[in-house]
Design a protein around this motif. Structure first.
Motif, mmCIF file in Angstrom:
data_model
loop_
_atom_site.group_PDB
_atom_site.id
_atom_site.type_symbol
_atom_site.label_atom_id
_atom_site.label_comp_id
_atom_site.label_asym_id
_atom_site.label_seq_id
_atom_site.Cartn_x
_atom_site.Cartn_y
_atom_site.Cartn_z
ATOM 1 N N PHE A 9 20.496 35.030 64.981
ATOM 2 C CA PHE A 9 21.485 36.104 65.039
ATOM 3 C C PHE A 9 21.655 36.717 63.656
ATOM 4 C CE2 PHE A 9 23.424 33.815 68.819
ATOM 5 C CZ PHE A 9 23.014 34.767 69.732
ATOM 6 N N LEU A 25 13.753 52.014 65.881
ATOM 7 C CA LEU A 25 13.707 51.444 67.230
ATOM 8 C C LEU A 25 13.868 52.543 68.277
ATOM 9 C CD1 LEU A 25 15.801 48.173 66.787
ATOM 10 C CD2 LEU A 25 13.331 48.403 66.975
ATOM 11 N N LEU A 61 10.981 42.695 67.123
ATOM 12 C CA LEU A 61 11.461 43.926 67.758
ATOM 13 C C LEU A 61 10.384 45.000 67.769
ATOM 14 C CD1 LEU A 61 15.127 44.058 66.399
ATOM 15 C CD2 LEU A 61 14.384 43.638 68.743
ATOM 16 N N LEU A 75 7.314 49.213 70.235
ATOM 17 C CA LEU A 75 8.365 48.238 70.501
ATOM 18 C C LEU A 75 7.725 46.893 70.810
ATOM 19 C CD1 LEU A 75 11.028 50.132 72.630
ATOM 20 C CD2 LEU A 75 10.960 49.705 70.182
ATOM 21 N N GLY A 76 8.363 45.824 70.353
ATOM 22 C CA GLY A 76 7.830 44.482 70.552
ATOM 23 C C GLY A 76 8.428 43.796 71.764
ATOM 24 N N GLN A 77 8.244 42.489 71.821
ATOM 25 C CA GLN A 77 8.691 41.734 72.997
ATOM 26 C C GLN A 77 10.197 41.480 73.023
ATOM 27 O OE1 GLN A 77 6.836 40.908 75.699
ATOM 28 N NE2 GLN A 77 5.400 42.286 74.676
ATOM 29 N N ARG A 78 10.800 41.352 71.860
ATOM 30 C CA ARG A 78 12.241 41.016 71.794
ATOM 31 C C ARG A 78 13.093 42.093 72.440
ATOM 32 N NH1 ARG A 78 14.336 37.974 67.606
ATOM 33 N NH2 ARG A 78 16.437 38.693 68.016
ATOM 34 N N ARG A 79 13.988 41.668 73.341
ATOM 35 C CA ARG A 79 14.804 42.637 74.050
ATOM 36 C C ARG A 79 16.285 42.550 73.692
ATOM 37 N NH1 ARG A 79 13.764 42.889 80.177
ATOM 38 N NH2 ARG A 79 14.162 40.655 80.152
ATOM 39 N N LEU A 80 16.615 41.801 72.652
ATOM 40 C CA LEU A 80 18.014 41.676 72.215
ATOM 41 C C LEU A 80 18.888 41.080 73.313
ATOM 42 C CD1 LEU A 80 18.446 45.045 70.281
ATOM 43 C CD2 LEU A 80 18.003 42.781 69.348
ATOM 44 N N GLU A 81 18.287 40.244 74.128
ATOM 45 C CA GLU A 81 19.057 39.644 75.224
ATOM 46 C C GLU A 81 20.148 38.725 74.704
ATOM 47 O OE1 GLU A 81 15.888 37.916 77.458
ATOM 48 O OE2 GLU A 81 16.125 39.402 79.055
ATOM 49 N N GLU A 83 21.484 38.659 71.762
ATOM 50 C CA GLU A 83 22.481 39.412 71.007
ATOM 51 C C GLU A 83 23.462 40.066 71.978
ATOM 52 O OE1 GLU A 83 19.246 39.450 70.586
ATOM 53 O OE2 GLU A 83 19.053 38.518 68.617
ATOM 54 N N ALA A 84 22.933 40.637 73.042
ATOM 55 C CA ALA A 84 23.806 41.241 74.058
ATOM 56 C C ALA A 84 24.707 40.164 74.654
ATOM 57 C CB ALA A 84 22.957 41.897 75.144
#
Lengths: 119, 119
Positions: A9, A25, A61, A75-81, A83-84
């Motif tokens: 984080f 982004l 990201l 855009l990469g694989q990270r979806r900020l899941e 973080e959300a």
DNA sequence: TAAATACTGCACCAAATGGTTCAGTATTCT
DNA sequence: AGAATACTGAACCATTTGGTGCAGTATTTA
């Protein structure tokens, strides 16, 4: 339970705390772009933009691929899941806390009513 | 449209990028606390913790009130709604982008099929 | 009243951040 | 081949960040 050791984080929120990186982004959400594209769009040297892309790449990201002289960024694989999820959880805690406050306020109102002097 | 001038996202994501500050928010979700409480819980000097609380207070995530010698910290009005919205929007863009990629992959498969050499 | 507590403001520090320039290398165009 | 393009790495720089210690004030306790 929540860990206070340095988590990802730290790095992902730090990545999002820079307007240029958020802009990159968003741009990559519209279309892939080269370092040169991004640098000119954000009025920055190639070297500067390369650093931003590097940061976004390190945390997944963004991914990049160099073909010939051009490095293309997507855009990469990270979806900020997660973080959300952290923020959502915070919002729940927050709501619970203020609901509790509402209860107290209600209770105070009720008590006041009881203690109200007769007119 | 999206503005790249310095927004409050800069400060709020930066605030969340520090594990101590996230911890303070979580703690205040459980119970209000004094600076001393927080400082001891996070193994830090009063001065250090005061700075963290000050940062959280400035952006509205925390409010404080000093009564006597004790400053009590609580969760503030800010609910991270816009931050949650930014991330959600990013996630949508991301999904759209990768759905588009899937389409392209499908199309490639189809094209390959057409161009497939006869066995 | 004296001592302990709780905070506050200031000065300081090391490391990280966000940018630059400059001097390369590799690739592509003419 | 020579020139232009695209990136890369190193060094540098100013500012911010996340912490500290110390000296002071205000409040509470004994």
């Amino acid at each position: 339970m929540v860990q206070y050791s340095q988590s990802h984080f730290d790095t992902s929120f730090a990545a999002l705390s820079d307007a240029t990186r958020r802009g990159v982004l968003e741009q990559l959400g519209r279309a892939d772009a080269s370092i040169t594209d991004l640098a000119s769009q954000f009025h920055m040297t190639l070297t500067g933009m390369k650093k931003h892309v590097g940061i976004l790449e390190q945390i997944g990201l963004v991914t990049t691929e160099k073909i010939g002289r051009v490095r293309t960024c997507k855009l990469g694989q990270r979806r900020l899941e997660e973080e959300a999820a952290w923020i959502e959880n915070y919002r729940k805690i927050w709501a619970a806390r203020f609901d509790a406050l509402d209860l107290i306020v209600d209770e105070l109102k009720y008590t006041e009513k009881l203690n109200e002097p007769k007119k």
